[in-house]
Design a protein around this motif. Structure first.
Motif, PDB file in Angstrom:
ATOM      1  N   TYR A 126      44.014  21.804  70.841  1.00 12.97           N
ATOM      2  CA  TYR A 126      44.903  22.946  70.643  1.00 12.97           C
ATOM      3  C   TYR A 126      45.476  22.953  69.228  1.00 12.97           C
ATOM      4  CZ  TYR A 126      44.644  23.022  75.752  1.00 12.97           C
ATOM      5  OH  TYR A 126      44.190  23.051  77.043  1.00 12.97           O
ATOM      6  N   THR A 127      45.651  21.767  68.638  1.00 17.03           N
ATOM      7  CA  THR A 127      46.114  21.690  67.251  1.00 17.03           C
ATOM      8  C   THR A 127      45.077  22.284  66.305  1.00 17.03           C
ATOM      9  OG1 THR A 127      47.445  19.708  67.700  1.00 17.03           O
ATOM     10  CG2 THR A 127      46.841  20.138  65.404  1.00 17.03           C
ATOM     11  N   ARG A 128      43.802  21.938  66.515  1.00 18.38           N
ATOM     12  CA  ARG A 128      42.738  22.478  65.663  1.00 18.38           C
ATOM     13  C   ARG A 128      42.660  24.004  65.756  1.00 18.38           C
ATOM     14  NH1 ARG A 128      39.874  17.661  67.570  1.00 18.38           N
ATOM     15  NH2 ARG A 128      39.493  16.298  65.755  1.00 18.38           N
ATOM     16  N   LEU A 129      42.841  24.524  66.960  1.00 18.54           N
ATOM     17  CA  LEU A 129      42.700  25.965  67.153  1.00 18.54           C
ATOM     18  C   LEU A 129      43.898  26.748  66.631  1.00 18.54           C
ATOM     19  CD1 LEU A 129      41.209  25.999  70.779  1.00 18.54           C
ATOM     20  CD2 LEU A 129      40.010  26.554  68.653  1.00 18.54           C
ATOM     21  N   SER A 130      45.093  26.184  66.695  1.00 20.52           N
ATOM     22  CA  SER A 130      46.306  26.940  66.357  1.00 20.52           C
ATOM     23  C   SER A 130      46.791  26.724  64.937  1.00 20.52           C
ATOM     24  CB  SER A 130      47.440  26.588  67.334  1.00 20.52           C
ATOM     25  OG  SER A 130      47.771  25.209  67.245  1.00 20.52           O
ATOM     26  N   PHE A 131      46.377  25.626  64.265  1.00 19.95           N
ATOM     27  CA  PHE A 131      46.962  25.316  62.958  1.00 19.95           C
ATOM     28  C   PHE A 131      46.621  26.328  61.869  1.00 19.95           C
ATOM     29  CE2 PHE A 131      47.704  23.085  58.979  1.00 19.95           C
ATOM     30  CZ  PHE A 131      48.963  22.545  59.220  1.00 19.95           C
ATOM     31  N   PRO A 132      45.458  27.003  61.890  1.00 23.25           N
ATOM     32  CA  PRO A 132      45.190  27.992  60.826  1.00 23.25           C
ATOM     33  C   PRO A 132      46.260  29.067  60.672  1.00 23.25           C
ATOM     34  CG  PRO A 132      43.154  27.483  61.968  1.00 23.25           C
ATOM     35  CD  PRO A 132      44.248  26.782  62.723  1.00 23.25           C
ATOM     36  N   VAL A 133      47.077  29.279  61.694  1.00 21.94           N
ATOM     37  CA  VAL A 133      48.151  30.268  61.568  1.00 21.94           C
ATOM     38  C   VAL A 133      49.122  29.887  60.450  1.00 21.94           C
ATOM     39  CG1 VAL A 133      49.803  29.237  63.190  1.00 21.94           C
ATOM     40  CG2 VAL A 133      49.725  31.709  62.919  1.00 21.94           C
ATOM     41  N   VAL A 134      49.179  28.590  60.122  1.00 24.46           N
ATOM     42  CA  VAL A 134      50.093  28.126  59.078  1.00 24.46           C
ATOM     43  C   VAL A 134      49.758  28.774  57.729  1.00 24.46           C
ATOM     44  CG1 VAL A 134      50.781  26.096  57.746  1.00 24.46           C
ATOM     45  CG2 VAL A 134      50.640  25.966  60.233  1.00 24.46           C
ATOM     46  N   ILE A 135      48.467  28.893  57.428  1.00 25.47           N
ATOM     47  CA  ILE A 135      48.076  29.540  56.170  1.00 25.47           C
ATOM     48  C   ILE A 135      48.620  30.960  56.113  1.00 25.47           C
ATOM     49  CG2 ILE A 135      46.134  30.273  54.745  1.00 25.47           C
ATOM     50  CD1 ILE A 135      44.423  28.175  56.072  1.00 25.47           C
ATOM     51  N   CYS A 136      48.421  31.682  57.196  1.00 27.54           N
ATOM     52  CA  CYS A 136      48.773  33.105  57.224  1.00 27.54           C
ATOM     53  C   CYS A 136      50.282  33.317  57.135  1.00 27.54           C
ATOM     54  CB  CYS A 136      48.220  33.749  58.494  1.00 27.54           C
ATOM     55  SG  CYS A 136      46.428  33.594  58.674  1.00 27.54           S
ATOM     56  N   VAL A 137      51.047  32.605  57.954  1.00 30.59           N
ATOM     57  CA  VAL A 137      52.484  32.878  57.996  1.00 30.59           C
ATOM     58  C   VAL A 137      53.179  32.387  56.729  1.00 30.59           C
ATOM     59  CG1 VAL A 137      52.550  32.862  60.521  1.00 30.59           C
ATOM     60  CG2 VAL A 137      52.989  30.751  59.283  1.00 30.59           C
ATOM     61  N   THR A 138      52.671  31.316  56.107  1.00 33.51           N
ATOM     62  CA  THR A 138      53.299  30.836  54.875  1.00 33.51           C
ATOM     63  C   THR A 138      53.084  31.831  53.736  1.00 33.51           C
ATOM     64  OG1 THR A 138      52.936  28.537  55.553  1.00 33.51           O
ATOM     65  CG2 THR A 138      53.420  28.943  53.237  1.00 33.51           C
ATOM     66  N   LEU A 139      51.859  32.297  53.573  1.00 31.44           N
ATOM     67  CA  LEU A 139      51.596  33.295  52.529  1.00 31.44           C
ATOM     68  C   LEU A 139      52.322  34.600  52.817  1.00 31.44           C
ATOM     69  CD1 LEU A 139      47.770  32.726  51.914  1.00 31.44           C
ATOM     70  CD2 LEU A 139      49.700  31.871  50.571  1.00 31.44           C
ATOM     71  N   ALA A 140      52.413  34.976  54.098  1.00 31.64           N
ATOM     72  CA  ALA A 140      53.150  36.194  54.459  1.00 31.64           C
ATOM     73  C   ALA A 140      54.626  36.051  54.126  1.00 31.64           C
ATOM     74  CB  ALA A 140      52.969  36.496  55.946  1.00 31.64           C
ATOM     75  N   SER A 141      55.193  34.863  54.350  1.00 28.49           N
ATOM     76  CA  SER A 141      56.604  34.639  54.038  1.00 28.49           C
ATOM     77  C   SER A 141      56.860  34.701  52.535  1.00 28.49           C
ATOM     78  CB  SER A 141      57.049  33.291  54.595  1.00 28.49           C
ATOM     79  OG  SER A 141      58.382  32.999  54.223  1.00 28.49           O
ATOM     80  N   MET A 142      55.953  34.132  51.747  1.00 30.65           N
ATOM     81  CA  MET A 142      56.111  34.193  50.297  1.00 30.65           C
ATOM     82  C   MET A 142      56.023  35.632  49.799  1.00 30.65           C
ATOM     83  SD  MET A 142      53.836  30.856  49.238  1.00 30.65           S
ATOM     84  CE  MET A 142      54.161  31.041  47.480  1.00 30.65           C
ATOM     85  N   ALA A 143      55.081  36.376  50.330  1.00 36.00           N
ATOM     86  CA  ALA A 143      54.974  37.781  49.957  1.00 36.00           C
ATOM     87  C   ALA A 143      56.219  38.555  50.378  1.00 36.00           C
ATOM     88  CB  ALA A 143      53.730  38.400  50.587  1.00 36.00           C
ATOM     89  N   ALA A 144      56.773  38.210  51.543  1.00 39.65           N
ATOM     90  CA  ALA A 144      57.991  38.875  52.019  1.00 39.65           C
ATOM     91  C   ALA A 144      59.167  38.602  51.096  1.00 39.65           C
ATOM     92  CB  ALA A 144      58.316  38.413  53.442  1.00 39.65           C
ATOM     93  N   ALA A 145      59.251  37.382  50.560  1.00 39.33           N
ATOM     94  CA  ALA A 145      60.337  37.065  49.626  1.00 39.33           C
ATOM     95  C   ALA A 145      60.251  37.937  48.380  1.00 39.33           C
ATOM     96  CB  ALA A 145      60.288  35.584  49.244  1.00 39.33           C
ATOM     97  N   VAL A 146      59.027  38.179  47.894  1.00 35.67           N
ATOM     98  CA  VAL A 146      58.841  39.053  46.726  1.00 35.67           C
ATOM     99  C   VAL A 146      59.275  40.479  47.057  1.00 35.67           C
ATOM    100  CG1 VAL A 146      57.153  40.012  45.128  1.00 35.67           C
ATOM    101  CG2 VAL A 146      56.969  37.618  45.840  1.00 35.67           C
ATOM    102  N   LEU A 147      58.883  40.959  48.228  1.00 39.36           N
ATOM    103  CA  LEU A 147      59.251  42.320  48.640  1.00 39.36           C
ATOM    104  C   LEU A 147      60.760  42.456  48.825  1.00 39.36           C
ATOM    105  CD1 LEU A 147      56.372  42.963  51.194  1.00 39.36           C
ATOM    106  CD2 LEU A 147      56.717  44.184  49.043  1.00 39.36           C
ATOM    107  N   ASN A 148      61.365  41.477  49.484  1.00 37.95           N
ATOM    108  CA  ASN A 148      62.817  41.533  49.711  1.00 37.95           C
ATOM    109  C   ASN A 148      63.587  41.509  48.400  1.00 37.95           C
ATOM    110  OD1 ASN A 148      62.344  41.589  52.432  1.00 37.95           O
ATOM    111  ND2 ASN A 148      62.908  39.455  52.796  1.00 37.95           N
ATOM    112  N   GLY A 149      63.072  40.735  47.435  1.00 38.02           N
ATOM    113  CA  GLY A 149      63.735  40.669  46.139  1.00 38.02           C
ATOM    114  C   GLY A 149      63.741  41.999  45.415  1.00 38.02           C
ATOM    115  N   ARG A 150      62.803  42.896  45.769  1.00 33.28           N
ATOM    116  CA  ARG A 150      62.759  44.231  45.177  1.00 33.28           C
ATOM    117  C   ARG A 150      63.343  45.285  46.119  1.00 33.28           C
ATOM    118  NH1 ARG A 150      59.271  44.581  40.816  1.00 33.28           N
ATOM    119  NH2 ARG A 150      59.145  42.535  39.831  1.00 33.28           N
ATOM    120  N   GLY A 151      64.040  44.834  47.182  1.00 35.30           N
ATOM    121  CA  GLY A 151      64.701  45.769  48.086  1.00 35.30           C
ATOM    122  C   GLY A 151      63.773  46.451  49.069  1.00 35.30           C
ATOM    123  N   ARG A 152      62.608  45.872  49.353  1.00 40.56           N
ATOM    124  CA  ARG A 152      61.664  46.443  50.312  1.00 40.56           C
ATOM    125  C   ARG A 152      61.648  45.565  51.557  1.00 40.56           C
ATOM    126  NH1 ARG A 152      56.586  48.931  46.899  1.00 40.56           N
ATOM    127  NH2 ARG A 152      57.813  49.758  45.141  1.00 40.56           N
TER     128      ARG A 152
END
Length: 518
Positions: A126-152
């Protein structure tokens, strides 16, 4: 966008995500119960879910937000592109290592299962199958920080719904017409979490690319002081900002030595995380950028005032939430989870764990809110030390209390860790000259405590007078308790009309000492 509008949007996203999370966990309990397969799945799910919660609640914002706020828009867009590119490569490498070493990671996540080779093998799968989500949510969070910093805020508020929504869809499909063994059903769910994370990343990436090249510019990354600080401080920042989540990870390892301990702790934590996650999201998404601006402008007293006002709002929510969860723990566990493979004894165990965790909810909230000041000042070492002290207390107290009390003792250890973490952050702020609760803060705290006591007495009276509540009765108790608390808060002055007026101000306006959070 005014702070009230952005607050409402972020709050809507946080609340909707938590509600979907509740629905997801109710379906988890129904589909998997609280046996060995559930323990294996939830132990494996703990690691990617830990990362998802930390970064989803702005775990990397303490490095990203102050760094990007110090430069102009063009340079910030280039720095954001470099950060996203480098982290994407680093996360791909990390995921490869996890896929290779999943067996060892499974043992570290659930050492209590070492005698059961079959269950431990399921944790690795289950670790092998679920861990790839870490790539997606981490990059999404970083992108969200950029958007929030510009008021989006729109995409960043709605994108996290994809993970829980995707898992709910997978659960509904699996339960509607397929007869899978429990182990196979859990494997499909683990894979579905990674696919849902990809959808979340796609939503945020689309919003980010709409502002290209003003928001982000991609090139071959160049080594810079910002990128160096981001890479070197990334792990410590995640550890410091996700202190409470790490405490739960340690508690899960200890709970794996008790039958169903992992499951009871997981389901109880999910209930407790509803109010805590809301405050965490608001703190990292809205309070941190505000404090960073005040610090950069040298407005020391205004920063302290903003911190005090934020703490008032946080405790105004956390105190009644913690009290209500203690009083209603048993009916909550019964109504939400007791169905299908989740039996009455599991509801009893989950309720006791929830009561113990709820005692630490106000302290966890205080630690989360006040840590934002340390992050705004880039005092990452101090924040990490406070988190480490809380972790040491969590592990020690959990081990000592687990033997006489079982999983309930482990939950009490987590609450004690949250208490020590909050105290350590307060001491650090005091040494920096940034802990100065004014008369208004102390007065409102006393009034909030009074209103919480009124609500608690009302809920206790209703619980003793009514039979064991079902879903409708539980909803009535929750709404009635909320209404009683609101009336008591208004009557005592814990909540005033000025609070709403202060939130409608633009976040760039100066904050007066007598104003609310701006």
């Amino acid at each position: 966008m005014s702070l009230i509008r952005s607050s409402l949007l972020v709050s809507f996203g946080s609340v909707a995500s938590r509600i979907l999370g509740f629905a997801r966990d109710v379906l988890f309990a129904q589909a998997l119960g609280a046996g060995p397969v559930a323990d294996a799945f939830l132990a494996a799910f703990r690691l990617p879910n830990l990362v998802r919660r930390i970064v989803g609640e702005g775990g990397l914002n303490p490095v990203l937000v102050p760094g990007l706020s110090r430069v102009g828009p063009d340079e910030a867009a280039t720095m954001a592109g470099d950060a996203l590119s480098v982290f994407a490569l680093a996360l791909l490498a990390l995921t490869g290592l996890v896929e290779i070493g999943a067996g060892l990671i499974a043992f570290l996540l659930a050492p209590g299962l070492h005698d059961n080779g079959e269950t431990l093998a399921l944790v690795a799968l289950y670790t092998r199958l679920s861990f790839p989500v870490v790539i997606c949510v981490t990059l999404a969070s970083m992108a969200a920080a950029v958007l929030n910093g510009r008021g989006r805020f729109t995409a960043t508020a709605l994108a996290p719904l994809a993970v829980n929504g995707g898992l709910i869809l997978a659960l509904v499909v699996l339960e509607s017409g397929f007869e899978f063994p429990l182990a196979q059903k859990a494997a499909w769910l683990a894979a579905a979490s990674s696919l849902a994370g990809l959808v979340q990343l796609g939503i945020v990436a689309a919003a980010l690319l709409q502002g290209w090249p003003r928001l982000v510019r991609f090139r071959r990354p160049r080594w810079s002081p910002f990128l160096k600080s981001l890479l070197l401080a990334g792990l410590p920042v995640l550890a410091a900002s996700g202190a409470v989540q790490i405490y739960f990870l340690a508690a899960t390892q200890i709970a794996s030595f008790w039958p169903s301990g992992v499951s009871w702790l997981y389901y109880a934590e999910r209930v407790m995380q509803l109010p805590l996650g809301l405050m965490a999201g608001l703190s990292a998404g809205l309070l941190l950028p505000e404090l960073a601006r005040r610090h950069q402008a040298g407005e020391r007293q205004t920063l302290i005032t903003a911190q005090n006002r934020a703490l008032e709002v946080a405790l105004l929510l956390a105190l009644p939430a913690g009290a209500a969860l203690v009083i209603l723990a048993r009916p909550i566990s019964t109504v939400l989870f007791e169905r299908g493979a989740f039996v009455s004894t599991d509801a009893d165990g989950t309720a006791l764990v929830l009561m113990a965790l709820s005692l630490g909810l106000p302290f966890a909230t205080v630690g989360k809110v006040l840590s934002q000041t340390l992050f705004a000042l880039s005092s990452l070492r101090t924040a990490l030390a406070a988190a480490g002290l809380g972790l040491a207390v969590t592990v020690t107290a959990s081990l000592l209390l687990a033997w006489p009390l079982g999983p309930t003792g482990i939950a009490l250890g987590v609450s004690l860790g949250c208490l020590v973490h909050a105290g350590a952050v307060i001491l650090a702020l005091r040494r920096l000259g940034l802990w100065s609760p004014d008369r208004r803060s102390l007065s409102r705290l006393a009034r909030a405590v009074t209103a919480t006591l009124v609500m608690s007495l009302g809920l206790l009276g209703a619980r003793s007078a009514l039979p064991e509540p079902g879903s409708l009765m539980l909803a009535a108790l929750c709404l009635g308790g909320f209404g009683l608390y609101a009336l008591a808060a208004i009557a005592t002055g814990a909540m005033t009309r000025d609070d709403w007026a202060s939130l409608t101000k633009k976040s760039s306006e100066p904050l007066r000492p007598d104003a609310g959070l701006s």
